[in-house]
Design a protein around this motif. Sequence first.
Motif, PDB file in Angstrom:
ATOM      1  N   ALA A   1     -11.875   5.174  -3.816  1.00  0.00           N
ATOM      2  CA  ALA A   1     -10.476   5.547  -3.600  1.00  0.00           C
ATOM      3  C   ALA A   1     -10.203   6.941  -4.154  1.00  0.00           C
ATOM      4  O   ALA A   1      -9.545   7.765  -3.521  1.00  0.00           O
ATOM      5  CB  ALA A   1      -9.560   4.523  -4.263  1.00  0.00           C
TER       6      ALA A   1
ATOM      7  N   LEU B   1      -0.093   8.917  -6.777  1.00  0.00           N
ATOM      8  CA  LEU B   1      -0.938   7.722  -6.740  1.00  0.00           C
ATOM      9  C   LEU B   1      -2.220   7.974  -7.509  1.00  0.00           C
ATOM     10  O   LEU B   1      -2.680   7.151  -8.291  1.00  0.00           O
ATOM     11  CB  LEU B   1      -1.313   7.397  -5.298  1.00  0.00           C
TER      12      LEU B   1
ATOM     13  N   TRP C   1      -7.877   0.744  -4.978  1.00  0.00           N
ATOM     14  CA  TRP C   1      -7.225   0.403  -6.244  1.00  0.00           C
ATOM     15  C   TRP C   1      -7.016  -1.106  -6.330  1.00  0.00           C
ATOM     16  O   TRP C   1      -7.285  -1.729  -7.356  1.00  0.00           O
ATOM     17  CB  TRP C   1      -5.895   1.132  -6.356  1.00  0.00           C
TER      18      TRP C   1
ATOM     19  N   MET D   1       4.700   3.783  -4.622  1.00  0.00           N
ATOM     20  CA  MET D   1       4.830   3.304  -3.248  1.00  0.00           C
ATOM     21  C   MET D   1       6.298   3.245  -2.835  1.00  0.00           C
ATOM     22  O   MET D   1       6.647   3.474  -1.681  1.00  0.00           O
ATOM     23  CB  MET D   1       4.180   1.925  -3.093  1.00  0.00           C
TER      24      MET D   1
ATOM     25  N   VAL E   1      -6.964   4.562  -0.325  1.00  0.00           N
ATOM     26  CA  VAL E   1      -6.607   4.699  -1.743  1.00  0.00           C
ATOM     27  C   VAL E   1      -6.086   3.369  -2.295  1.00  0.00           C
ATOM     28  O   VAL E   1      -6.554   2.889  -3.332  1.00  0.00           O
ATOM     29  CB  VAL E   1      -5.566   5.828  -1.933  1.00  0.00           C
ATOM     30  N   LEU E   2      -5.149   2.750  -1.563  1.00  0.00           N
ATOM     31  CA  LEU E   2      -4.590   1.483  -2.050  1.00  0.00           C
ATOM     32  C   LEU E   2      -5.635   0.383  -2.038  1.00  0.00           C
ATOM     33  O   LEU E   2      -5.722  -0.429  -2.961  1.00  0.00           O
ATOM     34  CB  LEU E   2      -3.395   1.077  -1.192  1.00  0.00           C
TER      35      LEU E   2
ATOM     36  N   MET F   1      -3.209   5.804 -10.627  1.00  0.00           N
ATOM     37  CA  MET F   1      -4.372   4.936 -10.513  1.00  0.00           C
ATOM     38  C   MET F   1      -5.261   5.019 -11.751  1.00  0.00           C
ATOM     39  O   MET F   1      -5.975   4.089 -12.080  1.00  0.00           O
ATOM     40  CB  MET F   1      -5.186   5.313  -9.282  1.00  0.00           C
TER      41      MET F   1
ATOM     42  N   LEU G   1       2.226   2.110 -10.027  1.00  0.00           N
ATOM     43  CA  LEU G   1       1.743   2.251  -8.652  1.00  0.00           C
ATOM     44  C   LEU G   1       2.799   1.772  -7.657  1.00  0.00           C
ATOM     45  O   LEU G   1       3.031   2.397  -6.618  1.00  0.00           O
ATOM     46  CB  LEU G   1       0.450   1.460  -8.465  1.00  0.00           C
TER      47      LEU G   1
ATOM     48  N   TYR H   1     -12.887   1.596  -6.620  1.00  0.00           N
ATOM     49  CA  TYR H   1     -11.998   2.532  -7.295  1.00  0.00           C
ATOM     50  C   TYR H   1     -12.529   3.956  -7.185  1.00  0.00           C
ATOM     51  O   TYR H   1     -11.792   4.892  -6.851  1.00  0.00           O
ATOM     52  CB  TYR H   1     -11.884   2.082  -8.751  1.00  0.00           C
TER      53      TYR H   1
END
Lengths: 185, 370
Positions: free
Chosen positions: B169, A70, B158, A32, B154-155, A74, A28, B166
């Motif tokens: 997200a 992402l 997570w 980023m 999203v972040l 995830m 992840l 989750y």
Amino acid sequence: MVNDILFYLLSAVAVGAALALVCVRNPLTSAMCLLLTIVSAAGLFGLLDAWFLAIVQILVYAGAVVVLFLFVTMMVDTDDMPRIKVSWAGGVAAVISFLLVGTIFVSVIIHAGQSVPALPELGSNPENTLAFGQTVKSYGQLLFTKYMLAFQLTGVLLLMAMLGVIVLSKRMNAEGRVEPSAPKK
Amino acid sequence: MLLTDNMWLQLLLDLVFAGVVLGVIMGIAGYTVLAERKVASWIQERPGPNRASIPFIVAIPVIGRFLQRIGFFQLIADGAKFLFKEEPTPRHTHRFYYVLAPMLALIPPVIVISVLPFGVWWYEGQVRPLAIANVDIGLLLVLAIGSLGLYGSVLGGWASNNKFSYMGAIRAGAQLISYELAMGLAVLPVVIWAAMPGTTGGLNMMSIVESQGTLWNVIWQPVAALVFLVALFAETGRLPFDMVESETDLVSGPSTEYGAFKFGLFYFAEYINLVIGSALFTLLFLGGWNFLPFVPAPWPENFFGSVCTVVWFTLKTFGMIFFFLWMRWTLPRFRYDQVMRIGWGMLVPLAVVNLIAYALIIPLVDKFLK
């Protein structure tokens, strides 16, 4: 002066983030870092007065592609990622590609003396019949005149990729109907 | 706005102008929260927030009581509550992204504010938009930067390391990417119409508003307007498409594990998005600051006229905000599979057909009717 500072800042961020992208363990964080690289590259486009490219870079890569990355990362359990062992052939391939990229860098540095004019300068040059410039309109004109072939070929390439995804992800049964993918047992 | 030749003075003026615009829009977004609670209470036949007050102001005879009853001071109370609450950080979160997510949620909508024009002014015989930055590719910038707001949810989802967050997200990612496509396709005919032959506009917000001088796009391109509106509901996560934080199945989605001001940032970002979405729909389809459909703008070309355009644009935007709130308390939520089917199965094909149709009609109109 401000432009120089911004250039070095953005380049440093882009290169640093790209390095971190391959070095970091957490996927992840890698995604980023990719985002950071893309945004700094967009900033570099902005410094060249190519605003359209900067925004498209953000729209396509930051807004859609990295989101999909992402999305996939995830789903991965990041705590027990196996360490990848580099094979002998892989190492040789890495060295060769590094040398190739290095050659490109060296040739760019050698040719740096003969500077390429920036877009606005090209636009103000009366010898240019094609409209180079910062406005979106000039991009459109170039795309549909000088670079028409490349544009069409890219379109075909993207269409092929899209068809490939459909063929790979959908199963056809004997009657040629698309079957919904069966849940794993 | 270029007013002086002195670079530093100009920079100072620009900064002050940007600060004022940001302040006003933040204020509007804050009061939209209140409006939401009030509209909800009216629709559900209850009084809504009517207790918060400031002692001396309430003592003013009629106005004080009136302000208290419409909940005017509620915003200050809410803000103070967010500031002074204890801020727990759950142990199981990924700390860095947990802190980063609320910021990433708020920054993109604030950047988008800078390119939205909200009126015009006349200077040296030229019409100029009132906006922090009048850029050539305004609409693209809005779509591009607006799509970055997704990283917040999203972040955050997570990093919260929680099943509900989750799931939220994942839904945020899927829903926003799906509807972005329909949204982008829906605005293309508007852009083609704004890029009239002989002009350099098109993606510029100002040229889009000017192209709707008497004929608003909502009348001339109703299908595009409908697709854009539905996609806008989905992009801002407003209720019929409230998949990301649907409280009946996901507690509160990505913001479940957040408290105090971090939650406040998520919450506030949502309302800024709502204000921006309303302003964007007004600019693209409701004629911006143009007076009424089929009536040429009656604004005098002076300071008073500029004020008129700003007020008229703001009123239209408030109307759109009310429409958003009204829908939230009227329609039930879609199921997740329905959201996906509407997005890919209905909106995208409709937008593509609409684009092809207008790509054929607009050149004909340009050739024969002008």
